[in-house]
Structure formats: C-alpha cells, structure tokens
Motif scaffolding. Sequence first.
Motif, PDB file in Angstrom:
ATOM      1  N   MET A   1       0.662  -1.180   0.010  1.00  0.00           N
ATOM      2  CA  MET A   1      -0.047   0.085   0.026  1.00  0.00           C
ATOM      3  C   MET A   1       0.849   1.001   0.095  1.00  0.00           C
ATOM      4  SD  MET A   1      -2.608   1.484   2.724  1.00  0.00           S
ATOM      5  CE  MET A   1      -1.681   0.657   4.225  1.00  0.00           C
ATOM      6  N   ILE A   2       0.600   2.100  -0.556  1.00  0.00           N
ATOM      7  CA  ILE A   2       1.372   3.508  -0.903  1.00  0.00           C
ATOM      8  C   ILE A   2       0.576   4.356   0.038  1.00  0.00           C
ATOM      9  CG2 ILE A   2       2.072   5.328  -2.435  1.00  0.00           C
ATOM     10  CD1 ILE A   2       2.374   3.269  -4.545  1.00  0.00           C
ATOM     11  N   LEU A   3       1.156   4.931   0.755  1.00  0.00           N
ATOM     12  CA  LEU A   3       0.490   5.786   1.912  1.00  0.00           C
ATOM     13  C   LEU A   3       0.636   7.325   1.148  1.00  0.00           C
ATOM     14  CD1 LEU A   3       2.611   4.735   5.051  1.00  0.00           C
ATOM     15  CD2 LEU A   3       0.185   4.378   4.479  1.00  0.00           C
ATOM     16  N   ARG A   4      -0.511   7.834   1.467  1.00  0.00           N
ATOM     17  CA  ARG A   4      -0.494   9.503   1.030  1.00  0.00           C
ATOM     18  C   ARG A   4      -0.136  10.404   2.163  1.00  0.00           C
ATOM     19  NH1 ARG A   4       0.186  13.057  -2.063  1.00  0.00           N
ATOM     20  NH2 ARG A   4      -1.550  14.470  -2.734  1.00  0.00           N
ATOM     21  N   SER A   6       1.420  10.793   6.345  1.00  0.00           N
ATOM     22  CA  SER A   6       1.509  10.285   7.667  1.00  0.00           C
ATOM     23  C   SER A   6       1.356  11.120   8.820  1.00  0.00           C
ATOM     24  CB  SER A   6       3.110  10.005   7.867  1.00  0.00           C
ATOM     25  OG  SER A   6       3.606   9.013   6.848  1.00  0.00           O
ATOM     26  N   HIS A  33      -7.831   8.312   0.974  1.00  0.00           N
ATOM     27  CA  HIS A  33      -6.262   8.395   1.010  1.00  0.00           C
ATOM     28  C   HIS A  33      -5.461   7.513   2.048  1.00  0.00           C
ATOM     29  CE1 HIS A  33      -6.343  11.719  -1.817  1.00  0.00           C
ATOM     30  NE2 HIS A  33      -7.135  12.390  -1.159  1.00  0.00           N
ATOM     31  N   PRO A  34      -4.923   6.429   1.570  1.00  0.00           N
ATOM     32  CA  PRO A  34      -4.228   5.657   2.805  1.00  0.00           C
ATOM     33  C   PRO A  34      -3.209   6.508   3.745  1.00  0.00           C
ATOM     34  CG  PRO A  34      -3.654   4.672   0.841  1.00  0.00           C
ATOM     35  CD  PRO A  34      -4.471   6.120   0.276  1.00  0.00           C
ATOM     36  N   GLU A  36      -1.215   6.515   7.674  1.00  0.00           N
ATOM     37  CA  GLU A  36      -0.783   5.937   8.812  1.00  0.00           C
ATOM     38  C   GLU A  36      -0.488   6.886   9.856  1.00  0.00           C
ATOM     39  OE1 GLU A  36       3.314   4.422   8.590  1.00  0.00           O
ATOM     40  OE2 GLU A  36       4.201   6.627   7.785  1.00  0.00           O
ATOM     41  N   SER A  59      -7.204  -0.994   9.649  1.00  0.00           N
ATOM     42  CA  SER A  59      -6.829  -0.786   8.329  1.00  0.00           C
ATOM     43  C   SER A  59      -5.812   0.539   8.048  1.00  0.00           C
ATOM     44  CB  SER A  59      -7.876  -0.437   7.341  1.00  0.00           C
ATOM     45  OG  SER A  59      -8.812   0.804   8.019  1.00  0.00           O
ATOM     46  N   VAL A  60      -5.564   1.224   9.295  1.00  0.00           N
ATOM     47  CA  VAL A  60      -4.754   2.360   9.308  1.00  0.00           C
ATOM     48  C   VAL A  60      -3.418   1.847  10.197  1.00  0.00           C
ATOM     49  CG1 VAL A  60      -4.360   4.769   9.957  1.00  0.00           C
ATOM     50  CG2 VAL A  60      -6.626   4.080   9.310  1.00  0.00           C
ATOM     51  N   ALA A  86       5.208   8.496   4.294  1.00  0.00           N
ATOM     52  CA  ALA A  86       4.485   9.158   3.105  1.00  0.00           C
ATOM     53  C   ALA A  86       5.130  10.576   3.010  1.00  0.00           C
ATOM     54  CB  ALA A  86       3.204   9.426   3.603  1.00  0.00           C
TER      55      ALA A  86
END
Length: 121
Positions: A1-4, A6, A33-34, A36, A59-60, A86
């Motif tokens: 997963m590519i994070l958008r 942080s 938007h993914p 963390e 999921s986060v 990110a």
Amino acid sequence: MILRASVVIPTYRRPDLLGRCIDMLLAQDAGGHPFEIVVADDAADPVTRALVEEKGGTSVPVRYVAVEGHHGPAAARNTGWRHAGASIIAFTDDDCMPSLQWLRAGIKALDGGAAAAWGTT
C-alpha cells in the motif's frame, strides 16, 4: 500500500489523551487516501508502547517510535517525521481531537497547490 499521508503525534506520558487522539484519527474520513499514524514517544514509556500496539492492526497502520532521552515535543516531532512513510506529513498533538475531515482537508489543500496547511485549535 502506498501511503498518502503520515500523521505524527509527539507524546510524553499522557496515554489517556493519546488514546483519545488516536481514536479520532482512526475515525477520519480521509477521502480514500491511505495514511498511517506515527506516535513519537519522548518518554519511551512501556504503557504508551502497549497502547499504540493495542490500537494497531486496523486498516490504518499505527506505529510506535521511541525517542532517545527526553528532549521535548519538537525533538519528538522530528523523530516522528523521520520515520514517516508518506510524502505528506501531518502533525497533531496528543491532547488534540482532530475533526473527522481534518486530514482530508489538509490533503485537498496540498493537492490544490498549497505549500502548507494548518488549522485552528
């Protein structure tokens, strides 16, 4: 997963406030938007570590980073963003309760050409 994004939270021995803040971040409507959460613990406290590990597994991603020594919130923020995955870094404090669209609004502003975005407390 590519994070958008942080989200970095500096903390120092305030697990009750931190838990509330993390819960608000986990409930974010980030517009798909993914993102963390990176908790930078300036106390390297086992209670804080346990809390962060308990909040993880959703999921986060929720990650714990210990700060060597006690140097204050600025040092914890710097440690946190250095561990971020990110390109967009969002900062909040452990005693804050971000609104449910906080992260989405920040990402939208940056995508629209803003160099930085901030809100009120």
